[in-house]
Write a protein that holds these residues in place. Sequence first.
Motif, PDB file in Angstrom:
ATOM      1  N   ALA A 124       0.851  -1.193   0.000  1.00 45.22           N
ATOM      2  CA  ALA A 124       0.000   0.000   0.000  1.00 45.22           C
ATOM      3  C   ALA A 124       0.882   1.237   0.000  1.00 45.22           C
ATOM      4  O   ALA A 124       0.690   2.156   0.786  1.00 45.22           O
ATOM      5  CB  ALA A 124      -0.933  -0.013   1.205  1.00 45.22           C
ATOM      6  N   ASN A 125       1.878   1.258  -0.896  1.00 44.30           N
ATOM      7  CA  ASN A 125       2.748   2.419  -1.013  1.00 44.30           C
ATOM      8  C   ASN A 125       2.122   3.478  -1.926  1.00 44.30           C
ATOM      9  O   ASN A 125       1.254   3.183  -2.756  1.00 44.30           O
ATOM     10  CB  ASN A 125       4.116   2.004  -1.541  1.00 44.30           C
ATOM     11  CG  ASN A 125       4.974   1.392  -0.456  1.00 44.30           C
ATOM     12  OD1 ASN A 125       5.133   1.957   0.624  1.00 44.30           O
ATOM     13  ND2 ASN A 125       5.514   0.203  -0.711  1.00 44.30           N
ATOM     14  N   PHE A 126       2.592   4.692  -1.783  1.00 42.54           N
ATOM     15  CA  PHE A 126       1.931   5.841  -2.401  1.00 42.54           C
ATOM     16  C   PHE A 126       1.842   5.757  -3.920  1.00 42.54           C
ATOM     17  O   PHE A 126       0.952   6.334  -4.533  1.00 42.54           O
ATOM     18  CB  PHE A 126       2.628   7.134  -1.961  1.00 42.54           C
ATOM     19  CG  PHE A 126       3.946   7.413  -2.642  1.00 42.54           C
ATOM     20  CD1 PHE A 126       4.092   8.526  -3.438  1.00 42.54           C
ATOM     21  CD2 PHE A 126       5.045   6.576  -2.468  1.00 42.54           C
ATOM     22  CE1 PHE A 126       5.300   8.817  -4.057  1.00 42.54           C
ATOM     23  CE2 PHE A 126       6.259   6.855  -3.068  1.00 42.54           C
ATOM     24  CZ  PHE A 126       6.380   7.974  -3.871  1.00 42.54           C
ATOM     25  N   TRP A 127       2.740   5.016  -4.551  1.00 45.12           N
ATOM     26  CA  TRP A 127       2.772   4.986  -6.007  1.00 45.12           C
ATOM     27  C   TRP A 127       1.624   4.174  -6.632  1.00 45.12           C
ATOM     28  O   TRP A 127       1.447   4.195  -7.844  1.00 45.12           O
ATOM     29  CB  TRP A 127       4.112   4.460  -6.512  1.00 45.12           C
ATOM     30  CG  TRP A 127       4.473   3.081  -6.025  1.00 45.12           C
ATOM     31  CD1 TRP A 127       3.944   1.893  -6.444  1.00 45.12           C
ATOM     32  CD2 TRP A 127       5.456   2.764  -5.044  1.00 45.12           C
ATOM     33  NE1 TRP A 127       4.532   0.842  -5.787  1.00 45.12           N
ATOM     34  CE2 TRP A 127       5.476   1.348  -4.916  1.00 45.12           C
ATOM     35  CE3 TRP A 127       6.331   3.517  -4.267  1.00 45.12           C
ATOM     36  CZ2 TRP A 127       6.325   0.683  -4.032  1.00 45.12           C
ATOM     37  CZ3 TRP A 127       7.183   2.853  -3.395  1.00 45.12           C
ATOM     38  CH2 TRP A 127       7.177   1.459  -3.277  1.00 45.12           C
ATOM     39  N   ILE A 128       0.826   3.473  -5.831  1.00 47.16           N
ATOM     40  CA  ILE A 128      -0.286   2.712  -6.399  1.00 47.16           C
ATOM     41  C   ILE A 128      -1.521   3.579  -6.599  1.00 47.16           C
ATOM     42  O   ILE A 128      -2.501   3.123  -7.187  1.00 47.16           O
ATOM     43  CB  ILE A 128      -0.640   1.486  -5.521  1.00 47.16           C
ATOM     44  CG1 ILE A 128      -1.269   1.928  -4.191  1.00 47.16           C
ATOM     45  CG2 ILE A 128       0.569   0.606  -5.285  1.00 47.16           C
ATOM     46  CD1 ILE A 128      -1.808   0.772  -3.351  1.00 47.16           C
ATOM     47  N   PRO A 136      -8.985  11.834   6.870  1.00 45.79           N
ATOM     48  CA  PRO A 136      -9.900  11.326   7.901  1.00 45.79           C
ATOM     49  C   PRO A 136      -9.464   9.947   8.409  1.00 45.79           C
ATOM     50  O   PRO A 136      -8.861   9.161   7.677  1.00 45.79           O
ATOM     51  CB  PRO A 136     -11.237  11.242   7.162  1.00 45.79           C
ATOM     52  CG  PRO A 136     -11.118  12.203   6.032  1.00 45.79           C
ATOM     53  CD  PRO A 136      -9.681  12.161   5.617  1.00 45.79           C
ATOM     54  N   LYS A 137      -9.780   9.666   9.651  1.00 45.89           N
ATOM     55  CA  LYS A 137      -9.341   8.422  10.284  1.00 45.89           C
ATOM     56  C   LYS A 137      -9.754   7.181   9.504  1.00 45.89           C
ATOM     57  O   LYS A 137      -8.988   6.211   9.420  1.00 45.89           O
ATOM     58  CB  LYS A 137      -9.886   8.340  11.715  1.00 45.89           C
ATOM     59  CG  LYS A 137      -9.379   7.100  12.470  1.00 45.89           C
ATOM     60  CD  LYS A 137      -9.857   7.071  13.923  1.00 45.89           C
ATOM     61  CE  LYS A 137      -9.329   5.824  14.629  1.00 45.89           C
ATOM     62  NZ  LYS A 137      -9.752   5.773  16.038  1.00 45.89           N
ATOM     63  N   LYS A 138     -10.944   7.194   8.911  1.00 49.24           N
ATOM     64  CA  LYS A 138     -11.423   6.009   8.200  1.00 49.24           C
ATOM     65  C   LYS A 138     -10.535   5.639   7.016  1.00 49.24           C
ATOM     66  O   LYS A 138     -10.564   4.500   6.545  1.00 49.24           O
ATOM     67  CB  LYS A 138     -12.858   6.214   7.716  1.00 49.24           C
ATOM     68  CG  LYS A 138     -13.041   7.347   6.722  1.00 49.24           C
ATOM     69  CD  LYS A 138     -14.511   7.509   6.337  1.00 49.24           C
ATOM     70  CE  LYS A 138     -14.714   8.668   5.373  1.00 49.24           C
ATOM     71  NZ  LYS A 138     -16.135   8.820   4.995  1.00 49.24           N
ATOM     72  N   PHE A 139      -9.717   6.596   6.552  1.00 47.06           N
ATOM     73  CA  PHE A 139      -8.796   6.321   5.451  1.00 47.06           C
ATOM     74  C   PHE A 139      -7.346   6.179   5.940  1.00 47.06           C
ATOM     75  O   PHE A 139      -6.421   6.179   5.134  1.00 47.06           O
ATOM     76  CB  PHE A 139      -8.868   7.431   4.404  1.00 47.06           C
ATOM     77  CG  PHE A 139     -10.223   7.588   3.782  1.00 47.06           C
ATOM     78  CD1 PHE A 139     -10.917   6.494   3.293  1.00 47.06           C
ATOM     79  CD2 PHE A 139     -10.804   8.844   3.687  1.00 47.06           C
ATOM     80  CE1 PHE A 139     -12.172   6.640   2.719  1.00 47.06           C
ATOM     81  CE2 PHE A 139     -12.060   9.007   3.115  1.00 47.06           C
ATOM     82  CZ  PHE A 139     -12.744   7.903   2.631  1.00 47.06           C
ATOM     83  N   HIS A 198      -3.858   2.158  -0.145  1.00 50.66           N
ATOM     84  CA  HIS A 198      -4.903   1.278  -0.693  1.00 50.66           C
ATOM     85  C   HIS A 198      -6.297   1.895  -0.582  1.00 50.66           C
ATOM     86  O   HIS A 198      -7.187   1.556  -1.359  1.00 50.66           O
ATOM     87  CB  HIS A 198      -4.870  -0.078   0.019  1.00 50.66           C
ATOM     88  CG  HIS A 198      -5.059  -0.025   1.496  1.00 50.66           C
ATOM     89  ND1 HIS A 198      -4.161   0.595   2.342  1.00 50.66           N
ATOM     90  CD2 HIS A 198      -6.061  -0.491   2.294  1.00 50.66           C
ATOM     91  CE1 HIS A 198      -4.596   0.488   3.594  1.00 50.66           C
ATOM     92  NE2 HIS A 198      -5.749  -0.166   3.587  1.00 50.66           N
ATOM     93  N   HIS A 199      -6.488   2.810   0.372  1.00 51.03           N
ATOM     94  CA  HIS A 199      -7.786   3.472   0.523  1.00 51.03           C
ATOM     95  C   HIS A 199      -8.107   4.376  -0.670  1.00 51.03           C
ATOM     96  O   HIS A 199      -9.272   4.703  -0.912  1.00 51.03           O
ATOM     97  CB  HIS A 199      -7.808   4.325   1.794  1.00 51.03           C
ATOM     98  CG  HIS A 199      -7.700   3.541   3.059  1.00 51.03           C
ATOM     99  ND1 HIS A 199      -8.708   2.713   3.515  1.00 51.03           N
ATOM    100  CD2 HIS A 199      -6.691   3.446   3.979  1.00 51.03           C
ATOM    101  CE1 HIS A 199      -8.332   2.145   4.661  1.00 51.03           C
ATOM    102  NE2 HIS A 199      -7.124   2.579   4.963  1.00 51.03           N
TER     103      HIS A 199
END
Length: 323
Positions: free
Chosen positions: A48-52, A216-219, A284-285
């Motif tokens: 779940a790294n930023f590049w996805i 937000p926390k949910k993400f 991933h969110h």
Amino acid sequence: MRIITTEDFSDIYIKIHQRGLPFVLSKFNINAFKRTQSAFNNGNLKTANFWIIPDVRKRWNRLITGDENQLYEDYLTKNYFKDKTNLKLISLGSGVCSHEIRLAELRPDWEVHCYDFSDKLLQNAAKSAQEKKLNNISFFAENVITYNFEPQRYDIVFFHASLHHFDKMDDFLKNVAVKNLKPGGYLIINEFVGNNRLQYSQEQINYINKAIDLIPKKFRKIFKTGLYKNSYSGSGVLRMIAADPSECVDSISILPAIHRYFNVIEEKPYGNNLLQSALKDIAHHFVNEDAEKKEILERVFDLEDEFLKTNKSDFVFGIYQLK
């Protein structure tokens, strides 16, 4: 320099859940090369790294090519190498070779050679090239530091996210990259060029935490764990060396060394100073985007742009010609 941080302990816990205990235990191998190799050999790992994140990639395209839908490989071949035929390109530290395969597709008249120490990644790359019926790309499982290359064989030396893994940057460029090039040859990079071992300034860490606060926390639930990403304290040098001794080992010297041996044709900074750390393990969110997520990302992008007004970019795309 941060020797050890709270981020290090949470990262170890997260790695156990994401990559398994055997992977973490592999970092206790006394052989530094084996520790580095373990970081790259799993080509099928889901992260779940930023590049996805699609919008992050669109941002890169816009800052590099001027068009969020144009990849830099297309930009290169259309704008700088349109009339240059039958070139030989060598990629050093090619990994999964996705960018090299793209270049081979765009320019079937070019000869592309990929060198990497991870035979597993190269096997996957060779399979992909075979499926695309490419016959102008070859793969070599070698240590480029010790390999005896034929001097002045190539027109282009190419690095995508690999140059920052080499130490003693000035010597490496002079003794490997420059020696591989024909007179007037080209260097192409897409690289992290920030501080060694990710030793960010306190200002940068403060901004990364501002970026996290915008989400937000949910993400912010961390991939494959029950934890939430609430803050960032920076990377400790000890964990960086244990996890991968080659990671950002002399990254701060990349641009000064390049400028010593090459003339700049084009150099495009494109940030990631905040995105890389703020979105790590929670990206991933944002893969499946909606209006809410898009708005959140835009706020994070705006914050990074604010930071970049007074700070150098951590990532740079560049085209250079040998002096």
